[in-house]
Design a protein around this motif. Structure first.
Motif, PDB file in Angstrom:
ATOM      1  N   LYS A  28      12.377  -3.837  -1.959  1.00 52.44           N
ATOM      2  CA  LYS A  28      11.290  -4.983  -2.276  1.00 52.44           C
ATOM      3  C   LYS A  28      10.273  -4.362  -1.358  1.00 52.44           C
ATOM      4  CE  LYS A  28      10.462  -9.287  -0.919  1.00 52.44           C
ATOM      5  NZ  LYS A  28      10.701 -10.620  -0.280  1.00 52.44           N
ATOM      6  N   CYS A  29       8.932  -4.475  -1.734  1.00 48.20           N
ATOM      7  CA  CYS A  29       7.735  -3.250  -1.482  1.00 48.20           C
ATOM      8  C   CYS A  29       7.195  -3.986  -0.536  1.00 48.20           C
ATOM      9  CB  CYS A  29       6.383  -3.476  -2.866  1.00 48.20           C
ATOM     10  SG  CYS A  29       5.346  -2.767  -2.308  1.00 48.20           S
ATOM     11  N   GLN A  30       7.011  -2.977   0.640  1.00 49.85           N
ATOM     12  CA  GLN A  30       7.248  -4.129   1.720  1.00 49.85           C
ATOM     13  C   GLN A  30       5.389  -4.203   1.990  1.00 49.85           C
ATOM     14  OE1 GLN A  30       9.177  -3.892   4.837  1.00 49.85           O
ATOM     15  NE2 GLN A  30      10.177  -3.526   3.334  1.00 49.85           N
ATOM     16  N   ALA A  31       4.488  -3.407   1.261  1.00 47.53           N
ATOM     17  CA  ALA A  31       2.961  -3.787   0.977  1.00 47.53           C
ATOM     18  C   ALA A  31       2.443  -5.363   0.657  1.00 47.53           C
ATOM     19  CB  ALA A  31       2.094  -2.639   0.278  1.00 47.53           C
ATOM     20  N   CYS A  32       2.981  -5.701  -1.035  1.00 46.29           N
ATOM     21  CA  CYS A  32       2.941  -6.711  -1.560  1.00 46.29           C
ATOM     22  C   CYS A  32       3.718  -7.708  -1.862  1.00 46.29           C
ATOM     23  CB  CYS A  32       2.228  -6.211  -3.077  1.00 46.29           C
ATOM     24  SG  CYS A  32       3.642  -5.454  -4.058  1.00 46.29           S
ATOM     25  N   ASP A  33       4.729  -7.162  -1.705  1.00 49.53           N
ATOM     26  CA  ASP A  33       6.369  -7.885  -0.927  1.00 49.53           C
ATOM     27  C   ASP A  33       6.739  -9.076  -2.494  1.00 49.53           C
ATOM     28  OD1 ASP A  33       7.237  -9.231   1.164  1.00 49.53           O
ATOM     29  OD2 ASP A  33       7.180 -10.977   0.410  1.00 49.53           O
ATOM     30  N   ILE A  50       8.522   1.136  -0.542  1.00 43.79           N
ATOM     31  CA  ILE A  50       6.040   0.745  -1.307  1.00 43.79           C
ATOM     32  C   ILE A  50       5.721   1.054  -2.253  1.00 43.79           C
ATOM     33  CG2 ILE A  50       4.165   0.962  -0.381  1.00 43.79           C
ATOM     34  CD1 ILE A  50       4.903   1.469   2.492  1.00 43.79           C
ATOM     35  N   HIS A  51       5.383   0.940  -3.138  1.00 42.92           N
ATOM     36  CA  HIS A  51       5.277   1.273  -4.675  1.00 42.92           C
ATOM     37  C   HIS A  51       4.109   2.226  -4.129  1.00 42.92           C
ATOM     38  CE1 HIS A  51       5.930  -2.800  -6.377  1.00 42.92           C
ATOM     39  NE2 HIS A  51       6.418  -2.486  -6.682  1.00 42.92           N
ATOM     40  N   TYR A  52       3.975   3.078  -5.150  1.00 43.25           N
ATOM     41  CA  TYR A  52       2.880   4.195  -5.447  1.00 43.25           C
ATOM     42  C   TYR A  52       1.683   3.924  -5.133  1.00 43.25           C
ATOM     43  CZ  TYR A  52       0.612   8.698  -5.840  1.00 43.25           C
ATOM     44  OH  TYR A  52      -0.567   9.793  -5.650  1.00 43.25           O
ATOM     45  N   ASP A  53       1.790   2.939  -6.063  1.00 37.73           N
ATOM     46  CA  ASP A  53      -0.593   2.103  -5.851  1.00 37.73           C
ATOM     47  C   ASP A  53      -0.363   1.267  -4.993  1.00 37.73           C
ATOM     48  OD1 ASP A  53      -0.362   3.085  -8.235  1.00 37.73           O
ATOM     49  OD2 ASP A  53       0.393   1.164  -9.610  1.00 37.73           O
ATOM     50  N   CYS A  54       0.828   0.745  -4.030  1.00 39.59           N
ATOM     51  CA  CYS A  54       0.586   0.461  -3.008  1.00 39.59           C
ATOM     52  C   CYS A  54       0.172   0.582  -1.944  1.00 39.59           C
ATOM     53  CB  CYS A  54       1.383  -1.049  -2.449  1.00 39.59           C
ATOM     54  SG  CYS A  54       1.764  -2.237  -4.370  1.00 39.59           S
ATOM     55  N   ALA A  55       0.681   2.088  -2.039  1.00 38.17           N
ATOM     56  CA  ALA A  55       0.489   2.838  -0.961  1.00 38.17           C
ATOM     57  C   ALA A  55      -1.033   3.060  -0.177  1.00 38.17           C
ATOM     58  CB  ALA A  55       1.462   4.264  -0.930  1.00 38.17           C
TER      59      ALA A  55
HETATM   60 ZN   LIG Z   1       3.833  -3.050  -4.080  1.00 40.65          ZN
END
Ligand SMILES: [Zn+2]
Ligand SMILES: [Zn+2]
Length: 74
Positions: A28-33, A50-55
């Motif tokens: 699970k991405c820690q940024a966007c959940d 974390i998604h690369y795009d969310c990083a």
């Molecule tokens: Zn994300």
């Protein structure tokens, strides 16, 4: 007859259909959940994903509990 929301055959909902269920994501991405799915680019650090795009750099600093300091002029 297909789904009453997206019109697709049952079990093959459009991703925007309210009945659509996300495939099980391994992480699970820690940024966007949201889940990180096969084909998604992501970054991993200390067991956090974390998604690369969310990083976002600020999010990363926060997530990794980096201290933000101001250099004193002395
Ligand atoms: Zn994300
Ligand atoms: Zn549907």
């Amino acid at each position: 007859m297909g789904c009453k929301y997206c019109g697709r055959a049952l079990g093959y909902h459009d991703t925007r259909c309210p009945l659509y269920e996300e495939p099980n994501a391994k992480y699970k991405c820690q940024a966007c959940d949201e889940g990180i799915f096969p084909g998604d680019e992501y970054v991993e650090f200390n067991g956090k994903y974390i998604h690369y795009d969310c990083a976002d750099i600020y999010e990363l600093l926060d997530l990794f509990e980096a201290e933000i300091m101001t250099m004193e002029d002395d």
